[in-house]
Design an enzyme around this catalytic site. Structure first.
Site, PDB file in Angstrom:
ATOM      1  N   LYS A 123       0.874  -1.061   0.022  1.00  0.00           N
ATOM      2  CA  LYS A 123       0.050  -0.004   0.056  1.00  0.00           C
ATOM      3  C   LYS A 123       1.021   1.328   0.061  1.00  0.00           C
ATOM      4  O   LYS A 123       0.489   2.435  -0.416  1.00  0.00           O
ATOM      5  CB  LYS A 123      -0.903  -0.174   1.283  1.00  0.00           C
ATOM      6  CG  LYS A 123      -1.697  -1.304   1.356  1.00  0.00           C
ATOM      7  CD  LYS A 123      -2.356  -0.989   2.948  1.00  0.00           C
ATOM      8  CE  LYS A 123      -3.112  -2.254   3.377  1.00  0.00           C
ATOM      9  NZ  LYS A 123      -3.666  -2.283   4.637  1.00  0.00           N
ATOM     10  N   GLY A 124       2.017   1.193   0.629  1.00  0.00           N
ATOM     11  CA  GLY A 124       2.848   2.413   0.717  1.00  0.00           C
ATOM     12  C   GLY A 124       3.157   3.221  -0.235  1.00  0.00           C
ATOM     13  O   GLY A 124       3.325   4.603  -0.053  1.00  0.00           O
TER      14      GLY A 124
ATOM     15  N   GLU B 290       8.274   1.662  -5.650  1.00  0.00           N
ATOM     16  CA  GLU B 290       8.384   1.096  -4.229  1.00  0.00           C
ATOM     17  C   GLU B 290       8.443   2.622  -3.297  1.00  0.00           C
ATOM     18  O   GLU B 290       9.167   3.405  -3.860  1.00  0.00           O
ATOM     19  CB  GLU B 290       9.561   0.501  -3.747  1.00  0.00           C
ATOM     20  CG  GLU B 290       9.363  -1.088  -3.974  1.00  0.00           C
ATOM     21  CD  GLU B 290       8.565  -1.695  -2.671  1.00  0.00           C
ATOM     22  OE1 GLU B 290       7.766  -0.759  -1.993  1.00  0.00           O
ATOM     23  OE2 GLU B 290       8.576  -2.814  -2.467  1.00  0.00           O
ATOM     24  N   ASP B 291       7.879   2.740  -2.247  1.00  0.00           N
ATOM     25  CA  ASP B 291       7.981   3.843  -1.239  1.00  0.00           C
ATOM     26  C   ASP B 291       9.289   3.600  -0.516  1.00  0.00           C
ATOM     27  O   ASP B 291       9.961   4.753  -0.512  1.00  0.00           O
ATOM     28  CB  ASP B 291       6.777   3.770  -0.347  1.00  0.00           C
ATOM     29  CG  ASP B 291       6.518   2.296   0.277  1.00  0.00           C
ATOM     30  OD1 ASP B 291       7.243   1.216  -0.044  1.00  0.00           O
ATOM     31  OD2 ASP B 291       5.828   2.220   1.345  1.00  0.00           O
TER      32      ASP B 291
ATOM     33  N   ASP C 135      14.551  -1.447   2.227  1.00  0.00           N
ATOM     34  CA  ASP C 135      14.817  -1.528   3.655  1.00  0.00           C
ATOM     35  C   ASP C 135      15.840  -2.761   3.463  1.00  0.00           C
ATOM     36  O   ASP C 135      16.946  -2.258   2.930  1.00  0.00           O
ATOM     37  CB  ASP C 135      13.845  -1.946   4.776  1.00  0.00           C
ATOM     38  CG  ASP C 135      14.323  -1.854   6.195  1.00  0.00           C
ATOM     39  OD1 ASP C 135      15.470  -2.006   6.242  1.00  0.00           O
ATOM     40  OD2 ASP C 135      13.605  -2.033   6.883  1.00  0.00           O
TER      41      ASP C 135
ATOM     42  N   LYS D  50      17.006   2.689   2.523  1.00  0.00           N
ATOM     43  CA  LYS D  50      17.717   2.398   3.967  1.00  0.00           C
ATOM     44  C   LYS D  50      19.090   1.876   3.396  1.00  0.00           C
ATOM     45  O   LYS D  50      19.421   0.542   3.681  1.00  0.00           O
ATOM     46  CB  LYS D  50      17.054   1.657   4.961  1.00  0.00           C
ATOM     47  CG  LYS D  50      15.636   2.531   5.521  1.00  0.00           C
ATOM     48  CD  LYS D  50      15.199   1.741   6.698  1.00  0.00           C
ATOM     49  CE  LYS D  50      13.984   2.531   7.210  1.00  0.00           C
ATOM     50  NZ  LYS D  50      13.256   1.577   8.076  1.00  0.00           N
TER      51      LYS D  50
ATOM     52  N   PHE E  61      13.071   4.145  11.726  1.00  0.00           N
ATOM     53  CA  PHE E  61      11.774   3.884  11.101  1.00  0.00           C
ATOM     54  C   PHE E  61      10.992   5.086  10.820  1.00  0.00           C
ATOM     55  O   PHE E  61      11.026   6.186  11.366  1.00  0.00           O
ATOM     56  CB  PHE E  61      10.971   3.081  12.208  1.00  0.00           C
ATOM     57  CG  PHE E  61       9.595   2.628  11.586  1.00  0.00           C
ATOM     58  CD1 PHE E  61       9.653   1.410  11.159  1.00  0.00           C
ATOM     59  CD2 PHE E  61       8.304   3.095  12.063  1.00  0.00           C
ATOM     60  CE1 PHE E  61       8.443   0.961  10.323  1.00  0.00           C
ATOM     61  CE2 PHE E  61       7.122   2.725  11.451  1.00  0.00           C
ATOM     62  CZ  PHE E  61       7.133   1.586  10.700  1.00  0.00           C
ATOM     63  N   VAL E  62      10.341   5.147   9.600  1.00  0.00           N
ATOM     64  CA  VAL E  62       9.807   6.587   9.070  1.00  0.00           C
ATOM     65  C   VAL E  62       8.267   6.266   8.890  1.00  0.00           C
ATOM     66  O   VAL E  62       7.888   5.055   8.393  1.00  0.00           O
ATOM     67  CB  VAL E  62      10.649   6.988   7.976  1.00  0.00           C
ATOM     68  CG1 VAL E  62      11.698   7.486   8.289  1.00  0.00           C
ATOM     69  CG2 VAL E  62      10.699   5.772   6.859  1.00  0.00           C
TER      70      VAL E  62
ATOM     71  N   ASP F  80       3.332   3.790   6.550  1.00  0.00           N
ATOM     72  CA  ASP F  80       2.503   3.480   7.776  1.00  0.00           C
ATOM     73  C   ASP F  80       3.246   2.967   8.918  1.00  0.00           C
ATOM     74  O   ASP F  80       4.453   2.332   8.825  1.00  0.00           O
ATOM     75  CB  ASP F  80       1.160   2.465   7.839  1.00  0.00           C
ATOM     76  CG  ASP F  80       1.745   1.047   7.527  1.00  0.00           C
ATOM     77  OD1 ASP F  80       2.643   0.886   6.892  1.00  0.00           O
ATOM     78  OD2 ASP F  80       1.243   0.489   8.450  1.00  0.00           O
TER      79      ASP F  80
ATOM     80  N   ARG G  51      -0.589   7.314   7.328  1.00  0.00           N
ATOM     81  CA  ARG G  51      -0.287   7.279   5.924  1.00  0.00           C
ATOM     82  C   ARG G  51      -0.541   8.461   5.274  1.00  0.00           C
ATOM     83  O   ARG G  51       0.014   8.768   4.242  1.00  0.00           O
ATOM     84  CB  ARG G  51      -0.960   6.062   5.437  1.00  0.00           C
ATOM     85  CG  ARG G  51      -0.755   4.696   5.417  1.00  0.00           C
ATOM     86  CD  ARG G  51      -1.164   3.725   4.399  1.00  0.00           C
ATOM     87  NE  ARG G  51      -1.345   2.297   5.006  1.00  0.00           N
ATOM     88  CZ  ARG G  51      -0.079   1.514   4.709  1.00  0.00           C
ATOM     89  NH1 ARG G  51       0.888   1.563   4.127  1.00  0.00           N
ATOM     90  NH2 ARG G  51      -0.101   0.233   5.124  1.00  0.00           N
TER      91      ARG G  51
HETATM   92  P1  IMP Z   1      12.518  -4.823   2.791  1.00  0.00           P
HETATM   93  O1  IMP Z   1      11.785  -6.148   2.365  1.00  0.00           O
HETATM   94  O2  IMP Z   1      13.126  -5.025   4.015  1.00  0.00           O
HETATM   95  O3  IMP Z   1      13.181  -3.971   1.824  1.00  0.00           O
HETATM   96  O4  IMP Z   1      11.026  -3.997   3.466  1.00  0.00           O
HETATM   97  C1  IMP Z   1      10.249  -3.402   2.305  1.00  0.00           C
HETATM   98  C2  IMP Z   1       8.927  -3.085   3.077  1.00  0.00           C
HETATM   99  O5  IMP Z   1       9.030  -3.016   4.561  1.00  0.00           O
HETATM  100  C3  IMP Z   1       8.418  -1.776   2.671  1.00  0.00           C
HETATM  101  O6  IMP Z   1       7.802  -1.893   1.301  1.00  0.00           O
HETATM  102  C4  IMP Z   1       7.655  -1.275   3.558  1.00  0.00           C
HETATM  103  O7  IMP Z   1       6.324  -1.773   3.606  1.00  0.00           O
HETATM  104  C5  IMP Z   1       8.182  -1.694   4.751  1.00  0.00           C
HETATM  105  N1  IMP Z   1       9.140  -0.811   5.518  1.00  0.00           N
HETATM  106  C6  IMP Z   1      10.424  -0.640   5.539  1.00  0.00           C
HETATM  107  N2  IMP Z   1      11.146   0.168   6.338  1.00  0.00           N
HETATM  108  C7  IMP Z   1       9.871   0.932   6.623  1.00  0.00           C
HETATM  109  C8  IMP Z   1       9.664   1.989   7.642  1.00  0.00           C
HETATM  110  O8  IMP Z   1      10.930   2.698   7.796  1.00  0.00           O
HETATM  111  N3  IMP Z   1       8.547   2.641   7.709  1.00  0.00           N
HETATM  112  C9  IMP Z   1       7.198   1.836   6.951  1.00  0.00           C
HETATM  113  N4  IMP Z   1       7.354   0.982   6.507  1.00  0.00           N
HETATM  114  C10 IMP Z   1       8.769   0.493   6.221  1.00  0.00           C
HETATM  115 MG    MG Z   2       6.034  -1.368   0.814  1.00  0.00          MG
END
Ligand code: IMP
Ligand code: MG
Length: 179
Positions: free
Chosen positions: A47-48, A103-104, A107, A135, A156-157, A163, A169
């Site tokens: 959703k982000g 992507e939003d 991480d 990140k 964390f943001v 969200d 959001r």
């Molecule tokens: P990854 O698979 O570890 O790269 O995580 C990606 C997903 O984790 C993103 O699409 C977000 O939905 C969520 N996410 C990662 N960091 C944050 C944050 O700081 N705030 C909110 N959602 C996050």
């Molecule tokens: Mg996401």
């Protein structure tokens, strides 16, 4: 509003609305140039990413195809589960298309890596990735996203689509967890 409370946590303003929009205009310009004469298919990861994607396509001059998908997410926690098992909502034929994954935030990179591998058999002519936030210290893969709005520390943001436990959001700026 420099501080906001979302559920049990307090967040402080980190990226202003102005700063976000200025950067998204630059990203839009970059994509317009990169895909000049083409009609790329944007795959928006919900959703982000919904607010980022909306602003990005408004600032782009190119006409694009839009598709929306979901993959399993964080739930209520603030850490990536590292487990993704399902791709939901992809009804488009991507054969021969120039795809941009939107992507939003990236991480650990697990979601994006999984998504690229899952889409690979669909026969796209190219795949690029654009993320508003990256990140970089948390990222576990060798190749970073192609287009990055902001590289941010491992905090964390929330806001601008992102969200915390489904809260925050709609905030127009991006806020980070107050230490
Ligand atoms: P990854 O698979 O570890 O790269 O995580 C990606 C997903 O984790 C993103 O699409 C977000 O939905 C969520 N996410 C990662 N960091 C944050 C944050 O700081 N705030 C909110 N959602 C996050
Ligand atoms: Mg996401």
């Amino acid at each position: 509003m420099e501080e906001v409370q979302i559920r049990d946590k307090v967040f402080v303003k980190y990226l202003s609305e102005e700063k976000i929009h200025k950067r998204i205009k630059e990203l839009a310009r970059e994509l317009d140039i990169l895909f000049r004469g083409k009609r790329p298919a944007l795959i928006v990861v919900l959703k982000g990413s919904f607010i980022f994607a909306a602003d990005l396509v408004k600032y782009m001059d190119l006409d694009v195809e839009l598709h929306f998908i979901r993959v399993s997410s964080y739930g209520e926690a603030m850490q990536s589960s590292g487990q993704i098992n399902e791709l939901i909502g992809l009804d488009a034929d991507l054969q021969g298309k120039e795809v941009i994954i939107v992507e939003d935030i990236v991480d650990s990179g697990t979601t994006l890596d999984w998504l690229i591998r899952t889409l690979e058999p669909k026969g796209m002519s190219s795949v690029r990735t654009v993320t508003l936030l990256f990140k970089e210290d948390a990222y576990k893969f060798a190749i970073p996203p192609d287009i990055i709005g902001f590289s941010i520390p491992n905090d964390f943001v929330v806001g601008y689509g992102l969200d915390y436990a489904e809260g925050g959001r709609g905030l127009r700026a991006i806020y980070k967890l107050k230490d």
